[in-house]
Design a protein around this motif. Structure first.
Motif, PDB file in Angstrom:
ATOM      1  N   ASP A 191      15.812 -11.641 -49.274  1.00  0.00           N
ATOM      2  CA  ASP A 191      16.654 -11.312 -50.424  1.00  0.00           C
ATOM      3  C   ASP A 191      15.981 -10.256 -51.292  1.00  0.00           C
ATOM      4  O   ASP A 191      15.498 -10.553 -52.389  1.00  0.00           O
ATOM      5  N   PRO A 192      15.923  -9.002 -50.798  1.00  0.00           N
ATOM      6  CA  PRO A 192      15.306  -7.956 -51.621  1.00  0.00           C
ATOM      7  C   PRO A 192      16.051  -7.733 -52.921  1.00  0.00           C
ATOM      8  O   PRO A 192      15.474  -7.280 -53.905  1.00  0.00           O
ATOM      9  N   SER A 193      17.326  -8.069 -52.957  1.00  0.00           N
ATOM     10  CA  SER A 193      18.085  -7.883 -54.195  1.00  0.00           C
ATOM     11  C   SER A 193      17.548  -8.786 -55.307  1.00  0.00           C
ATOM     12  O   SER A 193      17.616  -8.444 -56.494  1.00  0.00           O
ATOM     13  N   ALA A 194      17.022  -9.954 -54.933  1.00  0.00           N
ATOM     14  CA  ALA A 194      16.450 -10.853 -55.944  1.00  0.00           C
ATOM     15  C   ALA A 194      15.222 -10.222 -56.585  1.00  0.00           C
ATOM     16  O   ALA A 194      15.009 -10.334 -57.805  1.00  0.00           O
ATOM     17  N   ARG A 195      14.412  -9.542 -55.778  1.00  0.00           N
ATOM     18  CA  ARG A 195      13.233  -8.862 -56.324  1.00  0.00           C
ATOM     19  C   ARG A 195      13.653  -7.723 -57.242  1.00  0.00           C
ATOM     20  O   ARG A 195      13.047  -7.482 -58.289  1.00  0.00           O
ATOM     21  N   LEU A 196      14.688  -6.984 -56.836  1.00  0.00           N
ATOM     22  CA  LEU A 196      15.163  -5.880 -57.661  1.00  0.00           C
ATOM     23  C   LEU A 196      15.724  -6.390 -58.983  1.00  0.00           C
ATOM     24  O   LEU A 196      15.506  -5.796 -60.049  1.00  0.00           O
ATOM     25  N   ALA A 197      16.452  -7.499 -58.919  1.00  0.00           N
ATOM     26  CA  ALA A 197      17.010  -8.081 -60.145  1.00  0.00           C
ATOM     27  C   ALA A 197      15.892  -8.544 -61.083  1.00  0.00           C
ATOM     28  O   ALA A 197      15.966  -8.358 -62.310  1.00  0.00           O
ATOM     29  N   ALA A 198      14.854  -9.131 -60.496  1.00  0.00           N
ATOM     30  CA  ALA A 198      13.719  -9.573 -61.316  1.00  0.00           C
ATOM     31  C   ALA A 198      13.048  -8.382 -61.990  1.00  0.00           C
ATOM     32  O   ALA A 198      12.669  -8.433 -63.168  1.00  0.00           O
ATOM     33  N   ASN A 199      12.914  -7.303 -61.234  1.00  0.00           N
ATOM     34  CA  ASN A 199      12.287  -6.108 -61.788  1.00  0.00           C
ATOM     35  C   ASN A 199      13.110  -5.554 -62.957  1.00  0.00           C
ATOM     36  O   ASN A 199      12.575  -5.161 -63.996  1.00  0.00           O
ATOM     37  N   GLN A 200      14.429  -5.510 -62.797  1.00  0.00           N
ATOM     38  CA  GLN A 200      15.314  -5.012 -63.858  1.00  0.00           C
ATOM     39  C   GLN A 200      15.184  -5.883 -65.113  1.00  0.00           C
ATOM     40  O   GLN A 200      15.124  -5.378 -66.244  1.00  0.00           O
ATOM     41  N   TRP A 201      15.157  -7.197 -64.938  1.00  0.00           N
ATOM     42  CA  TRP A 201      15.062  -8.100 -66.081  1.00  0.00           C
ATOM     43  C   TRP A 201      13.738  -7.925 -66.815  1.00  0.00           C
ATOM     44  O   TRP A 201      13.674  -7.930 -68.053  1.00  0.00           O
ATOM     45  N   LEU A 202      12.654  -7.752 -66.048  1.00  0.00           N
ATOM     46  CA  LEU A 202      11.341  -7.569 -66.668  1.00  0.00           C
ATOM     47  C   LEU A 202      11.269  -6.270 -67.469  1.00  0.00           C
ATOM     48  O   LEU A 202      10.666  -6.223 -68.549  1.00  0.00           O
ATOM     49  N   LEU A 203      11.894  -5.215 -66.954  1.00  0.00           N
ATOM     50  CA  LEU A 203      11.913  -3.954 -67.690  1.00  0.00           C
ATOM     51  C   LEU A 203      12.699  -4.092 -68.991  1.00  0.00           C
ATOM     52  O   LEU A 203      12.320  -3.546 -70.034  1.00  0.00           O
ATOM     53  N   ALA A 204      13.803  -4.815 -68.914  1.00  0.00           N
ATOM     54  CA  ALA A 204      14.595  -5.042 -70.123  1.00  0.00           C
ATOM     55  C   ALA A 204      13.807  -5.856 -71.149  1.00  0.00           C
ATOM     56  O   ALA A 204      13.837  -5.578 -72.356  1.00  0.00           O
ATOM     57  N   LEU A 205      13.080  -6.866 -70.677  1.00  0.00           N
ATOM     58  CA  LEU A 205      12.257  -7.669 -71.590  1.00  0.00           C
ATOM     59  C   LEU A 205      11.198  -6.800 -72.259  1.00  0.00           C
ATOM     60  O   LEU A 205      10.947  -6.924 -73.461  1.00  0.00           O
ATOM     61  N   GLN A 206      10.603  -5.928 -71.496  1.00  0.00           N
ATOM     62  CA  GLN A 206       9.539  -5.085 -72.044  1.00  0.00           C
ATOM     63  C   GLN A 206      10.057  -4.193 -73.176  1.00  0.00           C
ATOM     64  O   GLN A 206       9.331  -3.869 -74.107  1.00  0.00           O
ATOM     65  N   ARG A 207      11.329  -3.812 -73.114  1.00  0.00           N
ATOM     66  CA  ARG A 207      11.900  -2.951 -74.157  1.00  0.00           C
ATOM     67  C   ARG A 207      12.298  -3.741 -75.405  1.00  0.00           C
ATOM     68  O   ARG A 207      12.608  -3.158 -76.434  1.00  0.00           O
ATOM     69  N   SER A 208      12.299  -5.061 -75.288  1.00  0.00           N
ATOM     70  CA  SER A 208      12.808  -5.880 -76.384  1.00  0.00           C
ATOM     71  C   SER A 208      11.688  -6.277 -77.347  1.00  0.00           C
ATOM     72  O   SER A 208      10.514  -6.336 -76.965  1.00  0.00           O
TER      73      SER A 208
END
Length: 923
Positions: A25-42
């Motif tokens: 499930d590479p999409s799960a890794r990509l989704a995790a990466n997107q969420w972490l980037l969003a958290l970093q901006r918050s």
């Protein structure tokens, strides 16, 4: 659960998914990466990251979660607008200092480094940040202070491409404040160096810190005399003698010599000691790390102060001699390259060394104005020493340019025919050069003769390498002499007495190879067979004694006796492997008949089979030695191993399942497949082996780049086995192993993103091999769409894995070109329903869409897809053209076409332009 705890739990889950996510499930890794980037901006990132770092939990949170928290804080600190009080909240400094004190003992070194980098970034951006940090630093443990002091000066000289929001004035202020503390830092390091002598790791950390401060000029205000005598320079010089810290010590010394013009003289005074204590032993042991480091340092001295070297002092001559000893002659003469390549190199460099000989002869001449108290002509001590040091180099030059050319060079120049007055000093130096070469050859022959007559000489470690090489030359060049009965007995006396000595494995292998070469030239068939069997049995006994320990548990319970038996067995296995390795040439040339090979295998395999079923195989060195000897035997004996294949592969598979970190079993299984996999009758056996190896838990866990970084050797061995399988096995085996190949291909796509270069390259090499075999199958049967054909099986695997492949290897031009070529070819065949150009378009669109928005510049997502598709189409055409019958080229030549070169360029430019993309700050 409150909001903070919930956010922390989600962060932990996202980091785990990113590093250890499900491989399907590479999409799960990509989704995790997107969420972490969003958290970093918050704004919430400050709180959740600091709470993790100061958490009182015992045990603490996972290391990768803590590392991510520290890294996130550092990136937020570096964002535009974070300078002064408008950036990081006040509690961040306290949290980082608390974490530094705690994790300097508990955490991995890279965590402390990341925390220290965040603290340095804070100090750079805050008024009074440096003073405040030094005031708080005194309350930290010494390891944390040392790491923080190491990274702090790096902010002065760092590349600012990924660091924004700091103007020149602020950086200048920071530099002045840091340098104001240089004296106190040097005092601290001096105290640390006094306590580091017995601790190699601490010694290395002190040197790393010193190097950081030397680079920013910490000694710039110090008088030259005080600098040359500074205790920290003595500490750095003494650290050259510690292997663990040698490379950092060289960097420190090189940096100092290049910065301060008064230091080369001080270094020259130490040159004789460096030459005798460090360089000569390194040359004797072929320690490339030590040699390369010393050459770098010596060249820096020569470049920094050429006038000192030109004065010709004893120290300068020692420097010149040391550099000459590291010359190209040693590499060329000792190269293991093929004879024709070595001869070409010798011919190419002969003029260079001929000119060097001229220069040496000129420098070694006696000054006719030098006389002793009695009026006799004399040689100054410095010149006498220089001549003595020239002996090895003159011999090297003679061997490199050839004896005839050397002698012609000695007698050239017209001086022999001079009728008026002889240039006696030129005559003398040339006679000296000639006598040194003959003397050296005479010494070698005489010393080696003594060695053959003495049971002690070959057991001395200092002479074992020279003796083993000399024995090799003697057996190669004088085989008829060595085949005399009395000399054969001497050879067996040497081989059978090796267990009593203290030889390195490399020297033992050299000796056994030499003796095997001599025995293979024995003309009487029955005698040759019995002699080779006797040589094999001399190593057999060491392994048999280890196996017997299982029957006598009292020996197993004696650690010293068991370790000794284990060591003897490892040496014995290496010697057996050396025998089979040397045997290969004689088998190919027809000197060794089938009957002899079968006799040797009859001795070797039963012993190895018994060993492989013993508990001793848990030892890494023993299993590696057993696998190496087996691989050499298989490559040498070839078809004679066929009847043993089921047992061989069963032993390898069973041992790998039992000892899953021993990658040697995977590598040896790949050797077996490479040798026999092409035979149809072994297809099912190879598939069964592939299935067994893939079922191991250690292979199943290779489902994230993080895991691949922890097990790079395992990744390399597994992907190498898979590459060998798909290249060598028949069509039926490939069809039968479709699910295994799909699993291995998915793992390779994940492993290609590993930070470990070897693991990533091995994974990409397998994927490239997979694509190459797929394309070959498509070219062979492009109009035949059969579910049972290997090409269709491989194409179906690619159709299912293409999106993950494109997402993971979008920076590999070679793989992209192969994939584009396959899709382009299928577009024009009956295979279009499986793979097509549309497939590639969808995968590229999905890969671009999955990239974080911050990763791409504005409008880049819309522009990149049509650009890359056009280039991929041209590159695919190049690749297909290279694979047609009339245009078959060597490996990777297809990248030289216009389309291939353009693809290579845009991939490189894309990678470079997105290497250091700054992360936006929260609004």
């Amino acid at each position: 659960m409150d909001e903070a705890s919930e956010l922390r739990a989600r962060l932990a889950a996202a980091v785990h998914a990113l590093n250890h996510g499900a491989q399907h499930d590479p999409s799960a890794r990509l989704a995790a990466n997107q969420w972490l980037l969003a958290l970093q901006r918050s704004p919430q990132a400050w709180g959740v990251a600091t709470s993790l770092l100061v958490s009182p939990e015992n045990p603490p949170p996972p290391a990768d979660l803590l590392f991510f928290a520290a890294q996130m804080l550092r990136r937020k600190i570096q964002c535009p607008g974070a300078a002064g009080g408008g950036g990081a909240p006040p509690h961040v400094l306290d949290a980082l200092l608390l974490a530094a004190g705690r994790f300097c003992y508990l955490g991995p070194p890279r965590l402390l480094t990341q925390i220290s980098l965040a603290l340095a970034a804070l100090a750079l951006r805050a008024d009074g940040g440096v003073e405040g940090l030094f005031a708080r630093m005194r309350h930290l443990p010494e390891p944390a202070v040392l790491e923080l002091l190491t990274v702090l000066p790096e902010e002065v000289v760092q590349d600012q491409s990924g660091d924004t929001g700091v103007d020149a004035a602020a950086r200048g202020r920071f530099t002045r404040e840091v340098m104001a503390h240089a004296p106190s830092v040097l005092e601290f390091l001096l105290g640390q160096s006094d306590n580091a002598a017995a601790d190699d790791e601490r010694n290395r950390r002190v040197l790393r810190c010193l190097l950081s401060w030397v680079r920013v000029g910490c000694f710039s205000e110090m008088p030259p005399a005080a600098l040359a005598a500074h205790p920290l320079l003595t500490f750095a010089f003494n650290s050259l003698q510690v292997p663990f810290s040698f490379d950092v010590a060289v960097e420190v010394m090189t940096e100092l010599v290049s910065q301060y013009q008064d230091l080369p003289q001080a270094f020259l005074n130490k040159m004789p000691y460096i030459r005798e204590a460090l360089l000569l032993p390194a040359l004797a042991n072929r320690n490339e790390k030590i040699i390369a480091g010393l050459v770098c340092l010596m060249c820096e001295v020569g470049q920094a102060a050429p006038a000192l070297v030109a004065e010709g002092s004893v120290q300068a001559l020692a420097l010149a001699d040391a550099l000459l000893r590291c010359s190209l002659a040693h590499f060329i003469l000792e190269s293991d390259a093929q004879t024709d390549k070595r001869n070409a190199a010798q011919e190419l460099f002969s003029p260079v060394f001929s000119s060097l000989l001229d220069a040496l002869l000129f420098r070694a001449q006696i000054d006719t104005d030098e006389h002793d108290t009695d009026g006799e002509l004399c040689i100054p001590d410095g010149l006498a020493q220089f001549r003595m040091n020239l002996e090895e180099l003159l011999v090297d030059i003679c061997l490199l340019i050839g004896g005839s050319a050397y002698i012609n060079k000695i007698f050239s120049g017209g001086w022999v025919l001079a009728s008026q007055s002889f240039a006696w000093k030129e005559v003398e130096v040339r006679m000296y050069a000639l006598s040194m070469v003959y003397k050296s050859f005479g010494d070698v022959i005489g010393s080696y003769s003594k060695m053959l007559a003495s049971s002690q000489r070959i057991s001395k470690p200092i002479s074992s390498n020279a003796c083993s090489l000399a024995l090799r030359k003697l057996c190669e060049d004088g085989s008829s002499f060595m085949n005399e009965p009395q000399n054969l007995e001497i050879l067996f006396w040497i081989s059978e007495g090796m267990d009593a000595g203290n030889l390195r494995i490399e020297d033992e292998e050299e000796i056994i190879s030499a003796i095997t070469h001599a025995l293979c030239s024995v003309l009487v068939k029955e005698l040759r067979k019995s002699l080779l069997a006797r040589l094999l049995c001399s190593s057999y006994s060491a392994v048999e004694k280890l196996i017997d320990i299982d029957r006598d548990q009292s020996l197993r319970q004696n650690p010293a006796a068991y370790t000794e038996a284990l060591n003897f067995a490892v040496h014995g296995l290496h010697r057996m492997g050396a025998l089979f390795g040397q045997l290969a040439t004689s088998i190919t040339s027809g000197l060794i008949d089938d009957d002899t090979v079968l006799v040797l295998l009859g001795v070797f395999w039963p012993l190895l089979e018994r060993l492989s079923r013993s508990s001793h195989m848990e030892n890494v060195s023993l299993s590696a030695a057993a696998c190496r000897s087996l691989s050499l035997a298989i490559h040498s004996c070839g078809q004679h191993f066929q009847i043993l294949l089921p047992k061989v592969l069963e032993c390898l598979s069973t041992n790998f399942l039992q000892f899953q970190r021993h990658d040697c079993f995977l590598r040896t299984a790949a050797s077996v497949v490479e040798e026999f996999g092409h035979k149809e009758e072994y297809g099912a056996l190879c598939v069964r082996t592939f299935e067994t190896l893939s079922s191991a838990a250690s292979i199943s866990t290779l489902n994230s780049s993080y895991t691949c970084d922890q097990e790079p050797d395992l990744v390399e061995a597994y992907t190498n086995f898979a590459s060998t399988f798909i290249r060598c096995c028949p069509k039926e085996a490939i069809v039968a192993s479709g699910s295994l190949l799909e699993l291995s291909f998915q793992k390779a796509a994940i492993c290609s993103t590993a930070m470990h270069r070897g693991a990533a390259l091995a994974a990409m090499s397998y994927m490239s091999c997979f694509l190459d075999v797929s394309l070959a199958a498509a070219l062979e049967s492009r109009e035949c769409l059969s579910d049972g054909s290997p090409g269709v099986v491989l194409a179906q695997i690619l159709a299912r894995c293409g999106e993950g492949l494109m997402s993971n290897v979008h920076k590999s031009a070679t793989i992209l070109q192969q994939l584009a070529a396959l899709c382009s070819l299928c577009e024009r065949t009956t295979w279009k329903g499986i793979l097509s150009w549309d497939s590639l378009c969808r995968w590229l669109q999905a890969a671009v869409k999955s990239m974080p928005s911050e990763y791409l510049r504005q409008g880049e997502a819309e522009m990149i897809i049509p650009l890359w598709l056009n280039v991929l189409r041209d590159a695919a055409s190049d690749y297909l053209h290279s694979r047609t019958a009339d245009n078959v080229r060597n490996d990777h030549a297809y990248m030289q076409g216009k389309g291939g070169r353009t693809l290579k360029r845009i991939v490189r430019d894309f990678a470079e332009s997105h290497r250091n993309v700054p992360m936006p700050c929260p609004s």
